[in-house]
Design a protein around this motif. Structure first.
Motif, PDB file in Angstrom:
ATOM      1  N   LEU A 187       1.829  44.044  -2.812  1.00 53.37           N
ATOM      2  CA  LEU A 187       1.029  42.818  -2.845  1.00 53.37           C
ATOM      3  C   LEU A 187       1.912  41.599  -3.094  1.00 53.37           C
ATOM      4  N   LEU A 188       2.807  41.677  -4.085  1.00 52.21           N
ATOM      5  CA  LEU A 188       3.658  40.538  -4.423  1.00 52.21           C
ATOM      6  C   LEU A 188       4.611  40.191  -3.291  1.00 52.21           C
ATOM      7  N   SER A 189       5.045  41.199  -2.537  1.00 53.20           N
ATOM      8  CA  SER A 189       5.972  40.933  -1.433  1.00 53.20           C
ATOM      9  C   SER A 189       5.335  40.055  -0.364  1.00 53.20           C
ATOM     10  N   ARG A 190       4.012  40.071  -0.308  1.00 53.41           N
ATOM     11  CA  ARG A 190       3.306  39.241   0.668  1.00 53.41           C
ATOM     12  C   ARG A 190       3.045  37.833   0.145  1.00 53.41           C
ATOM     13  N   LEU A 191       3.334  37.613  -1.132  1.00 53.93           N
ATOM     14  CA  LEU A 191       2.997  36.339  -1.756  1.00 53.93           C
ATOM     15  C   LEU A 191       4.213  35.501  -2.137  1.00 53.93           C
ATOM     16  N   LEU A 192       5.401  36.114  -2.137  1.00 58.11           N
ATOM     17  CA  LEU A 192       6.612  35.431  -2.584  1.00 58.11           C
ATOM     18  C   LEU A 192       7.650  35.379  -1.467  1.00 58.11           C
ATOM     19  N   ASP A 193       8.462  34.321  -1.478  1.00 59.96           N
ATOM     20  CA  ASP A 193       9.573  34.281  -0.539  1.00 59.96           C
ATOM     21  C   ASP A 193      10.784  34.988  -1.150  1.00 59.96           C
ATOM     22  N   ALA A 194      11.905  34.966  -0.456  1.00 56.42           N
ATOM     23  CA  ALA A 194      13.073  35.721  -0.902  1.00 56.42           C
ATOM     24  C   ALA A 194      13.612  35.230  -2.235  1.00 56.42           C
ATOM     25  N   GLU A 195      13.332  33.974  -2.602  1.00 55.95           N
ATOM     26  CA  GLU A 195      13.822  33.413  -3.854  1.00 55.95           C
ATOM     27  C   GLU A 195      12.794  33.490  -4.973  1.00 55.95           C
ATOM     28  N   GLY A 196      11.689  34.154  -4.700  1.00 54.49           N
ATOM     29  CA  GLY A 196      10.678  34.338  -5.738  1.00 54.49           C
ATOM     30  C   GLY A 196       9.702  33.190  -5.886  1.00 54.49           C
ATOM     31  N   HIS A 197       9.626  32.330  -4.904  1.00 55.57           N
ATOM     32  CA  HIS A 197       8.686  31.213  -4.960  1.00 55.57           C
ATOM     33  C   HIS A 197       7.441  31.536  -4.144  1.00 55.57           C
ATOM     34  N   PRO A 198       6.275  31.098  -4.612  1.00 61.58           N
ATOM     35  CA  PRO A 198       5.062  31.311  -3.827  1.00 61.58           C
ATOM     36  C   PRO A 198       5.167  30.606  -2.488  1.00 61.58           C
ATOM     37  N   ALA A 199       4.634  31.251  -1.466  1.00 60.35           N
ATOM     38  CA  ALA A 199       4.606  30.613  -0.149  1.00 60.35           C
ATOM     39  C   ALA A 199       3.837  29.293  -0.240  1.00 60.35           C
ATOM     40  N   ALA A 200       4.308  28.285   0.494  1.00 61.34           N
ATOM     41  CA  ALA A 200       3.675  26.973   0.446  1.00 61.34           C
ATOM     42  C   ALA A 200       2.214  27.070   0.887  1.00 61.34           C
ATOM     43  N   THR A 201       1.321  26.641   0.014  1.00 61.42           N
ATOM     44  CA  THR A 201      -0.107  26.716   0.319  1.00 61.42           C
ATOM     45  C   THR A 201      -0.867  25.775  -0.599  1.00 61.42           C
ATOM     46  N   ASN A 202      -1.979  25.292  -0.112  1.00 63.57           N
ATOM     47  CA  ASN A 202      -2.876  24.492  -0.948  1.00 63.57           C
ATOM     48  C   ASN A 202      -3.976  25.350  -1.555  1.00 63.57           C
ATOM     49  N   ASN A 203      -3.933  26.629  -1.270  1.00 63.08           N
ATOM     50  CA  ASN A 203      -5.004  27.517  -1.714  1.00 63.08           C
ATOM     51  C   ASN A 203      -4.408  28.847  -2.147  1.00 63.08           C
ATOM     52  N   LEU A 204      -3.933  28.922  -3.385  1.00 62.11           N
ATOM     53  CA  LEU A 204      -3.334  30.159  -3.880  1.00 62.11           C
ATOM     54  C   LEU A 204      -4.348  31.296  -3.885  1.00 62.11           C
ATOM     55  N   GLY A 205      -5.602  30.981  -4.256  1.00 59.32           N
ATOM     56  CA  GLY A 205      -6.628  32.014  -4.283  1.00 59.32           C
ATOM     57  C   GLY A 205      -6.848  32.618  -2.914  1.00 59.32           C
ATOM     58  N   GLY A 206      -6.873  31.768  -1.888  1.00 62.62           N
ATOM     59  CA  GLY A 206      -7.041  32.273  -0.531  1.00 62.62           C
ATOM     60  C   GLY A 206      -5.865  33.121  -0.094  1.00 62.62           C
ATOM     61  N   SER A 207      -4.660  32.734  -0.502  1.00 64.01           N
ATOM     62  CA  SER A 207      -3.472  33.509  -0.155  1.00 64.01           C
ATOM     63  C   SER A 207      -3.516  34.889  -0.790  1.00 64.01           C
ATOM     64  N   VAL A 208      -3.935  34.943  -2.061  1.00 61.91           N
ATOM     65  CA  VAL A 208      -4.021  36.232  -2.750  1.00 61.91           C
ATOM     66  C   VAL A 208      -5.087  37.111  -2.107  1.00 61.91           C
ATOM     67  N   ALA A 209      -6.218  36.523  -1.743  1.00 63.96           N
ATOM     68  CA  ALA A 209      -7.282  37.292  -1.087  1.00 63.96           C
ATOM     69  C   ALA A 209      -6.788  37.882   0.227  1.00 63.96           C
ATOM     70  N   ALA A 210      -6.097  37.074   1.018  1.00 64.65           N
ATOM     71  CA  ALA A 210      -5.589  37.551   2.310  1.00 64.65           C
ATOM     72  C   ALA A 210      -4.530  38.637   2.114  1.00 64.65           C
ATOM     73  N   ALA A 211      -3.657  38.439   1.130  1.00 64.96           N
ATOM     74  CA  ALA A 211      -2.615  39.432   0.855  1.00 64.96           C
ATOM     75  C   ALA A 211      -3.216  40.736   0.346  1.00 64.96           C
ATOM     76  N   THR A 212      -4.277  40.635  -0.445  1.00 62.93           N
ATOM     77  CA  THR A 212      -4.948  41.838  -0.945  1.00 62.93           C
ATOM     78  C   THR A 212      -5.538  42.639   0.203  1.00 62.93           C
ATOM     79  N   LYS A 213      -6.208  41.955   1.129  1.00 64.01           N
ATOM     80  CA  LYS A 213      -6.781  42.654   2.276  1.00 64.01           C
ATOM     81  C   LYS A 213      -5.689  43.324   3.108  1.00 64.01           C
ATOM     82  N   ALA A 214      -4.588  42.595   3.345  1.00 64.07           N
ATOM     83  CA  ALA A 214      -3.502  43.156   4.150  1.00 64.07           C
ATOM     84  C   ALA A 214      -2.864  44.354   3.463  1.00 64.07           C
ATOM     85  N   THR A 215      -2.712  44.270   2.136  1.00 66.16           N
ATOM     86  CA  THR A 215      -2.113  45.382   1.388  1.00 66.16           C
ATOM     87  C   THR A 215      -3.024  46.601   1.398  1.00 66.16           C
TER      88      THR A 215
END
Length: 367
Positions: A187-215
């Motif tokens: 799950l975290l691999s879908r949410l972080l870049d190589a340097e450990g920063h969250p992918a640029a987004t205005n909606n962290l909740g939406g990103s987590v939801a999408a990553a959860t479904k994909a995982t």
């Protein structure tokens, strides 16, 4: 269960793995891990005597304790299940066979006696003494139960956690040789870049939801039960020593059977799809900064939404958002028994944050 411990003075973190084991005969009951696991954790890091740690639970079982709102919710959804077991029925059903309401005082005298023995004789009595004999006798009545060797051979593990960089923090969580660590890492691999920063987004909740479904899609897990019989908690002392634990019975009230004479509700064996999935979504996690100061200690439990809630809280902490704000910490509410409970430290202030959707509790005070 699983516990992550972070010791800032020693500059290290480790995992205590005491997940329930499978009996050699592959019966319905899991070999219990909690007593041995928490004893191991206590002997490794505890400051209070073992007897002092056990006494409050023993007193609650003997004198009675109120049914909480959280427990009441769970009882209401499993009352048909509870009616099938004499021990659960005696404890939680009234004379008409209905679940006792929240606030009702219930007692568990057999459990109190068991805790008394554990308090005075230590964890070994549960695996090699009088309690072990009672468990073996009960589980082998009309079923493939524990053997003496199953209980005597049980041993928790002390292992190195997985870690990932998130902003200025290092996050410690279960290693990928455990299902819980494998799922969380994916799950975290879908949410972080190589340097450990969250992918640029205005909606962290939406990103987590999408990553959860994909995982979940990638893991091949199909439909999930509403209740894994799981919960989580975290603690931190004034020296920054932190612990985050997530535990499961592998289903609502475990196997649904109370071992006669002990008050012990036995966990379900981890040999079915549902029970084996229960530990996959245990997500204890601790984050520490470069100065080895704990900034986050929390646990998600009960399902993928519990893990997602931990991921979201960590991402928001990394982004500098105030996760102590009302409503900031939450699970999705879609799965009623997913929980997330966290201690977050921001700007020199630590707060105990409980999932409002799961009737959680948080407390703070002087050491």
């Amino acid at each position: 269960g699983l516990c992550v411990v972070h010791d800032p003075a020693a500059g290290k973190a480790e995992i205590f793995d005491f997940l329930a084991g499978a009996a050699k005969r592959h019966g319905a009951y899991a070999v219990p891990g909690n007593v041995s696991g928490f004893s191991f954790l206590q002997s490794s890091y505890g400051r209070l005597p073992w007897a002092q740690v056990i006494s409050p639970a023993e007193r609650a079982a003997a004198a009675g304790f109120p049914i909480s709102q959280a427990l009441s919710t769970r009882l209401a959804s499993t009352q048909d299940y509870i009616r099938l077991d004499a021990g659960l029925s005696a404890e939680f059903l009234d004379e008409s066979g209905h679940v006792k309401p929240a606030g009702s005082i219930v007692v568990a005298p057999e459990l109190a006696d068991t805790l008394s023995k554990i308090r005075t004789e230590g964890a070994a009595v549960f695996y090699r003494g009088d309690i072990a004999s009672e468990l073996i006798a009960y589980t082998n009545t009309g079923s493939n139960g524990f053997s003496t060797d199953d209980l005597a051979a049980y041993s928790p593990r002390r292992i190195t956690p997985n870690s990932v960089r998130m902003g200025d923090d290092t996050v410690f969580f279960p290693p990928t040789d455990l299902g819980a660590g494998k799922y969380a890492a994916a799950l975290l691999s879908r949410l972080l870049d190589a340097e450990g920063h969250p992918a640029a987004t205005n909606n962290l909740g939406g990103s987590v939801a999408a990553a959860t479904k994909a995982t979940m899609d990638a893991s091949g897990v199909g439909s999930l039960p509403r209740d894994f019989g799981a919960t989580g908690f975290a603690s931190e002392d004034s020296n920054g020593m932190a612990t985050a634990c997530a535990v499961t019975m592998n289903g609502p009230f475990g196997s649904g059977h109370t071992a006669s004479g002990t008050g012990i509700i036995l966990a379900a064996a981890p040999n079915t799809d549902q029970s084996s999935q229960a530990s996959t979504f245990l997500t204890p996690a601790i984050a520490a900064n470069a100065d080895k100061i704990t900034s986050f200690a929390g646990a998600g439990a009960g399902g993928p939404n519990g893990t997602a809630a931990i991921a979201l809280a960590l991402l928001e902490l990394t982004a500098g958002k105030d996760i102590a704000a009302p409503g900031a910490l939450h699970s999705t509410g879609l799965a009623p028994y997913d929980t997330v409970n966290v201690i977050a430290c921001q700007n020199g202030v630590c707060a105990a944050l409980a999932d409002p959707g799961a009737h959680g509790l948080g407390a703070s005070g002087s050491p």
